[in-house]
Write a protein that holds these residues in place. Structure first.
Motif, PDB file in Angstrom:
ATOM      1  N   ARG A   1     116.998  62.790  45.534  1.00 57.57           N
ATOM      2  CA  ARG A   1     117.402  62.135  46.788  1.00 57.57           C
ATOM      3  C   ARG A   1     118.773  62.636  47.244  1.00 57.57           C
ATOM      4  NH1 ARG A   1     115.038  57.450  48.676  1.00 57.57           N
ATOM      5  NH2 ARG A   1     116.167  56.283  50.297  1.00 57.57           N
TER       6      ARG A   1
ATOM      7  N   THR B   1     120.678  53.085  41.773  1.00 58.94           N
ATOM      8  CA  THR B   1     119.529  52.786  42.631  1.00 58.94           C
ATOM      9  C   THR B   1     119.591  53.656  43.885  1.00 58.94           C
ATOM     10  OG1 THR B   1     120.617  51.066  43.962  1.00 58.94           O
ATOM     11  CG2 THR B   1     119.592  50.378  41.869  1.00 58.94           C
ATOM     12  N   PRO B   2     118.429  53.885  44.532  1.00 59.22           N
ATOM     13  CA  PRO B   2     118.435  54.631  45.787  1.00 59.22           C
ATOM     14  C   PRO B   2     119.280  53.951  46.857  1.00 59.22           C
ATOM     15  CG  PRO B   2     116.209  54.504  44.902  1.00 59.22           C
ATOM     16  CD  PRO B   2     117.051  53.587  44.066  1.00 59.22           C
ATOM     17  N   GLU B   3     119.289  52.626  46.886  1.00 60.28           N
ATOM     18  CA  GLU B   3     120.060  51.896  47.888  1.00 60.28           C
ATOM     19  C   GLU B   3     121.551  52.146  47.724  1.00 60.28           C
ATOM     20  OE1 GLU B   3     116.091  50.397  47.470  1.00 60.28           O
ATOM     21  OE2 GLU B   3     117.673  50.528  45.950  1.00 60.28           O
ATOM     22  N   GLN B   4     122.032  52.171  46.493  1.00 59.32           N
ATOM     23  CA  GLN B   4     123.445  52.449  46.249  1.00 59.32           C
ATOM     24  C   GLN B   4     123.797  53.872  46.669  1.00 59.32           C
ATOM     25  OE1 GLN B   4     123.862  51.664  42.068  1.00 59.32           O
ATOM     26  NE2 GLN B   4     123.905  49.437  42.317  1.00 59.32           N
TER      27      GLN B   4
ATOM     28  N   THR C   1     129.952  48.433  55.145  1.00 63.77           N
ATOM     29  CA  THR C   1     130.355  47.725  53.935  1.00 63.77           C
ATOM     30  C   THR C   1     131.773  48.094  53.525  1.00 63.77           C
ATOM     31  OG1 THR C   1     129.572  49.412  52.379  1.00 63.77           O
ATOM     32  CG2 THR C   1     127.951  47.793  53.143  1.00 63.77           C
TER      33      THR C   1
ATOM     34  N   GLN D   1     126.075  57.384  53.310  1.00 65.92           N
ATOM     35  CA  GLN D   1     126.277  57.008  54.708  1.00 65.92           C
ATOM     36  C   GLN D   1     127.744  56.778  55.052  1.00 65.92           C
ATOM     37  OE1 GLN D   1     123.579  53.675  55.054  1.00 65.92           O
ATOM     38  NE2 GLN D   1     121.791  55.004  54.808  1.00 65.92           N
TER      39      GLN D   1
ATOM     40  N   ASP E   1     122.255  55.715  48.982  1.00 63.22           N
ATOM     41  CA  ASP E   1     122.234  55.807  50.445  1.00 63.22           C
ATOM     42  C   ASP E   1     123.494  55.197  51.052  1.00 63.22           C
ATOM     43  OD1 ASP E   1     119.784  57.003  50.233  1.00 63.22           O
ATOM     44  OD2 ASP E   1     118.617  55.253  50.866  1.00 63.22           O
ATOM     45  N   GLU E   2     123.916  54.062  50.516  1.00 65.40           N
ATOM     46  CA  GLU E   2     125.130  53.419  51.031  1.00 65.40           C
ATOM     47  C   GLU E   2     126.328  54.363  50.904  1.00 65.40           C
ATOM     48  OE1 GLU E   2     127.887  49.431  50.265  1.00 65.40           O
ATOM     49  OE2 GLU E   2     126.756  50.346  48.606  1.00 65.40           O
TER      50      GLU E   2
END
Length: 313
Positions: free
Chosen positions: A28, A286-289, A262, A295, A291-292
């Motif tokens: 990713r 995690t993927p969410e971390q 954030t 970004q 991506d954050e």
């Protein structure tokens, strides 16, 4: 695609984070334009039954082997100094930075990483039991031989880095061109001991040194303080408990709210666009971390927002 203002920290890849999850994050990261991956030969000995380390490098090596062509899209950063030589006896059994250790360790890292070169090779910390000119000479040989592209000093005092660079110039070999130290937006109390053994803070002196030395890159680890900016279950360590932290967090929250992002993203943007710019090393699970963190590249601080962030103390 513009190079990302972030380095992916792979400390727990292959230990606390399983192989499938680790490889998915690596995929990713690269798919979204990530370039630099940072590890060390001792990661993560404390999280593995072997007690020796090398798991992160080996995981990255298996990933590279299973993704034809990806090695040309990424750059690998790894370190030598702290791998235990006796399981369960650390730091007293750490390998150190003698010439023979460095020459052997780089070959072992190359094997685990499944590559013929390391893009940035770090002295993970100082070793004052070894003459500095010996360490400098051994690292310089690696660049001369084409095994390593660049050299860096992690967790070193500024005077030690400058002395090593002078020795390299005297020997006519490559010296350190990068610093790696701990840094974030909030700072611990002056003189307080960090809860993590071996960590050295990026000091104002080191920042000023990087500002006036052309070509000296600065990388910062633990920029998000293990999730403390956004997670209620991850409070800041006690060494950050002082009035200055409260004031900085208040401004950080205000700027994040203004931008609709954030607090983590404001910290990363503030770090990567300062003077000098500091590239954060971000560890994720995690993927969410991931991506954050990625970004944060899209976050633009106004001159007034940066002034507010910089001036509060």
């Amino acid at each position: 695609m513009t190079e990302r203002r972030m380095i992916l920290g792979a400390m727990y890849f292959g230990t606390r984070l399983d192989e499938a999850s680790s490889m998915a994050l690596l995929d990713r990261f690269v798919d979204q334009g990530g370039t630099w991956i940072d590890t060390a030969n001792n990661y993560a000995f404390w999280a593995d039954p072997s007690g020796i380390g090398g798991q992160s490098e080996a995981l990255i090596g298996r990933w590279l082997a299973s993704r034809p062509g990806v090695r040309e899209r990424v750059r690998i950063s790894t370190k030598v100094r702290y791998q235990p030589t006796v399981p369960g006896r650390w730091p007293e059994s750490s390998e150190g930075l003698s010439g023979p250790v460095i020459r052997n360790a780089v070959q072992e890292s190359l094997k685990r990483l499944n590559t013929d070169r390391i893009d940035l090779y770090w002295a993970h910390g100082e070793d004052r039991t070894v003459a500095l000119d010996e360490t400098v000479a051994a690292f310089g040989e690696l660049v001369r031989d084409g095994v390593v592209a660049r050299l860096g000093a992690s967790n070193h005092m500024t005077w030690s880095v400058e002395r090593a660079r002078q020795l390299a110039r005297q020997q006519g070999i490559e010296g350190y061109t990068a610093l790696q130290l701990r840094w974030s937006y909030v700072q611990p109390r002056p003189g307080a001991e960090l809860p993590d053994q071996g960590h050295q803070l990026l000091s104002p002196e080191a920042l000023d040194y990087a500002r006036v030395e052309p070509g000296l890159a600065v990388w910062a680890y633990t920029p998000l303080i293990n999730g403390a900016y956004t997670r209620s279950d991850r409070p800041l360590p006690e060494v950050y408990d002082h009035p200055g932290t409260e004031r900085r967090l208040a401004v950080l929250t205000r700027v994040a709210d203004e931008l609709g992002v954030t607090r983590n993203q404001v910290v990363l943007a503030w770090m990567a666009t300062g003077d000098p710019a500091v590239t954060p090393i971000v560890g994720v699970s995690t993927p969410e971390q991931l991506d954050e963190a990625l970004q944060a590249d899209q976050v633009t601080l106004s001159s007034d927002q940066r002034r507010q962030l910089d001036e509060v103390a």
